[in-house]
Motif scaffolding. Structure first.
Motif, mmCIF file in Angstrom:
data_model
loop_
_atom_site.group_PDB
_atom_site.id
_atom_site.type_symbol
_atom_site.label_atom_id
_atom_site.label_comp_id
_atom_site.label_asym_id
_atom_site.label_seq_id
_atom_site.Cartn_x
_atom_site.Cartn_y
_atom_site.Cartn_z
ATOM 1 N N UNK A 234 -53.418 8.655 8.169
ATOM 2 C CA UNK A 234 -52.271 8.025 8.985
ATOM 3 C C UNK A 234 -51.447 9.086 9.458
ATOM 4 N N UNK A 235 -51.521 9.300 10.788
ATOM 5 C CA UNK A 235 -50.829 10.366 11.385
ATOM 6 C C UNK A 235 -49.696 10.031 11.848
ATOM 7 N N UNK B 158 -46.166 10.001 5.628
ATOM 8 C CA UNK B 158 -47.533 9.585 4.941
ATOM 9 C C UNK B 158 -48.629 10.485 4.322
ATOM 10 N N UNK B 159 -48.644 11.662 5.120
ATOM 11 C CA UNK B 159 -49.429 12.588 4.679
ATOM 12 C C UNK B 159 -49.066 13.255 3.433
ATOM 13 N N UNK B 160 -47.764 13.589 3.409
ATOM 14 C CA UNK B 160 -47.017 13.942 2.250
ATOM 15 C C UNK B 160 -47.358 13.118 1.049
ATOM 16 N N UNK B 161 -47.266 11.911 1.121
ATOM 17 C CA UNK B 161 -47.428 10.810 0.044
ATOM 18 C C UNK B 161 -48.656 11.128 -0.615
ATOM 19 N N UNK B 162 -49.654 11.204 0.356
ATOM 20 C CA UNK B 162 -51.006 11.174 -0.106
ATOM 21 C C UNK B 162 -51.326 12.592 -0.961
ATOM 22 N N UNK B 163 -50.829 13.598 -0.468
ATOM 23 C CA UNK B 163 -50.711 14.913 -1.077
ATOM 24 C C UNK B 163 -49.956 15.050 -2.095
ATOM 25 N N UNK C 73 -56.325 16.983 4.995
ATOM 26 C CA UNK C 73 -55.364 16.601 6.054
ATOM 27 C C UNK C 73 -55.484 17.619 7.084
ATOM 28 N N UNK C 74 -55.181 17.016 8.370
ATOM 29 C CA UNK C 74 -55.114 18.092 9.288
ATOM 30 C C UNK C 74 -53.962 17.849 10.297
ATOM 31 N N UNK C 75 -52.904 17.486 9.518
ATOM 32 C CA UNK C 75 -51.501 17.505 9.974
ATOM 33 C C UNK C 75 -51.693 15.961 11.043
#
Ligand code: GDP
Ligand code: MG
Length: 439
Positions: free
Chosen positions: A134-135, A140-145, A157-159
């Motif tokens: 979810x880019x 969103x990326x933070x949440x998963x991390x 993730x790739x940003x």
């Protein structure tokens, strides 16, 4: 939903005989309750028809406890409606198995990605790789991390400058290299379904060919949830549904319609915000919950296990022929005692609703002990033919059972009255044999 049904259920549970009118009334209440709970109207219509058909059929009319049988039919139909138990997850022939999560924004995809990964590791000893695809939403990326850190699981993730299709492909390559046997792809959602989103999801799907495509649906959104599920499924051909926020949804409308509308199984349920708040979806439990009838259900189960229908039929014949003896009475009492508190039980004994006098006079729980003792002190012959007992025998029996002669006399009198009552009751039922079980 539960509230509305409670009254109806109570009313019908104790019925010794269910008329077509009762069933109609019940069906109407169930129908209203379901519509109120946002269940799709077509689903409701089909369901009600099936319930009516079964409830006025033989299955119910010939059962020992028709009222409860009707409730059982309702529960079974609700369970069927929600599908069988379906918590299996595909396993790819060659690892990794790829699972793609789809759904609207806020439905719980990211949370569920973590929950599912946790479940796969805990229950199946797998080592999943989580993929942040979810880019669009910065957080969103933070949440998963963060979730990955909490669970001590790798997150790929790739940003947010890279195309989600490429992210997904690269993630699978990494999973192969790192021997992760599951890849769970957390995708973007929107507030509403739009073409752009669907295009992107279709592209991801056709390029990674996931083994499972799980649609995450917020159960709190009611009828909307169904429409959403329907169009996601139409465009992405999902393989299963995860219903989230069931902890907050008391109505259960979404659960009831989704399987019927999409024909896709509800596989898991989210029942809270924590990673452990996740479970296989149990249609039967959900049906009970919707009916709000845990206690009623256990009564039905008790009735089913403890009252042997064949025995009951034999008994009916005996009553009809007035050949009911103290031995039969003792046996009945044994069955009754197996089942627990008498008040609840009266409703379960066929025709007992009508035996008001019997209830008050005879089935006081404390008295039961005495009654049993008295009968046990009688001889075999006396149990079959109480009239042969003379004064001295009664005295002996009172002594043997730790009671008094007047207690023995009272029991004998009540027993005669009961037999009379039984005869009357079965008498009025003549000609209606085989229909209902009014003893
Ligand atoms: P996404 O936009 O689909 O990725 O949704 P999120 O995973 O970010 O979840 C949206 C919100 O719903 C978050 O506040 C979650 O904590 C919450 N949530 C997700 N699943 C459940 C659930 O089963 N029960 C409850 N009570 N909250 C949930
Ligand atoms: Mg998300």
């Amino acid at each position: 939903l539960a509230d509305r049904l409670q009254g109806t259920i109570k009313k019908i549970t104790g019925k010794g005989k269910v008329s077509e009118q009762d069933v109609k009334e019940m069906a109407r209440e169930v129908r209203l309750a379901l519509l109120e709970a946002d269940v799709n109207f077509k689903v409701v219509k089909d369901l009600i028809n099936r319930i009516k058909e079964r409830a006025v059929g033989q299955e119910v009319m010939e059962s020992l406890t028709p009222g409860q049988q009707v409730i059982k039919v309702v529960r079974e139909e609700l369970t069927t409606l929600m599908g069988g138990e379906q918590s299996k997850i595909a396993v790819a022939d060659r690892a990794p198995t790829v699972i793609m999560m789809v759904g609207l924004q806020g439905a719980g995809k990211t949370t569920t990605t973590g929950k599912l990964a946790n479940h796969l590791r805990k229950k199946h000893n797998r080592s999943p790789l989580l993929v942040a695809a979810d880019i669009y939403r910065p957080a969103a990326i933070n949440q998963l991390e963060t979730l990955g850190e909490q669970l001590d699981m790798p997150v790929f993730s790739m940003g947010n400058d890279v195309n989600p299709v490429d992210i997904a492909k690269k993630a699978i390559e990494q999973a192969k290299a790192e021997h992760n046997d599951y890849v769970i792809i957390d995708t973007a959602g929107r507030l509403h379904i739009d073409n752009e989103l669907m295009d992107e999801l279709q592209q991801i799907k056709s390029s990674v060919k996931p083994d499972e495509t799980f649609l995450v649906v917020d159960s709190m959104t009611g009828q909307d949830a169904i429409n959403v599920a329907d169009s996601f499924n139409e465009q992405l051909d999902v393989s299963g549904v995860v219903l989230t926020k069931l902890d907050g949804d008391t109505r259960g409308g979404a659960a009831l319609s989704i399987k019927a509308v999409t024909d896709k199984p509800i596989k898991f349920a989210g029942v809270g915000e924590k990673t452990d708040d996740f479970e296989a979806f149990h249609p039967e439990r959900m049906a009970s919950r919707i009916l709000g009838m845990g206690d009623v259900l256990s009564l039905i189960e008790k009735a089913e296990t403890n009252v042997d229908e064949k025995q009951a039929k034999e008994l009916e014949t005996k009553m009809r022929n007035a050949s009911f003896t103290f031995d039969d009475f003792l046996e009945q009492m044994g069955q009754v005692k197996n089942m627990g508190p008498l008040d609840d039980l009266m409703a379960m004994i066929p025709g007992a609703g009508k035996m008001k006098g019997l209830k008050n006079a005879q089935l006081d729980e404390k008295q039961l002990v005495h009654v049993e003792a008295i009968i046990q002190s009688m001889t075999k012959k006396e149990r079959q033919e109480p009239s042969i007992m003379n004064a001295s025998r009664k005295k002996r029996i009172a002594k043997g059972s730790g009671t008094s002669v007047s207690q023995v006399n009272r029991l004998l009198k009540q027993f005669e009255e009961m037999k009379k009552m039984m005869k009357q009751m079965t008498g009025t039922q003549k000609g209606k044999k085989g229909k209902g079980m009014n003893l």
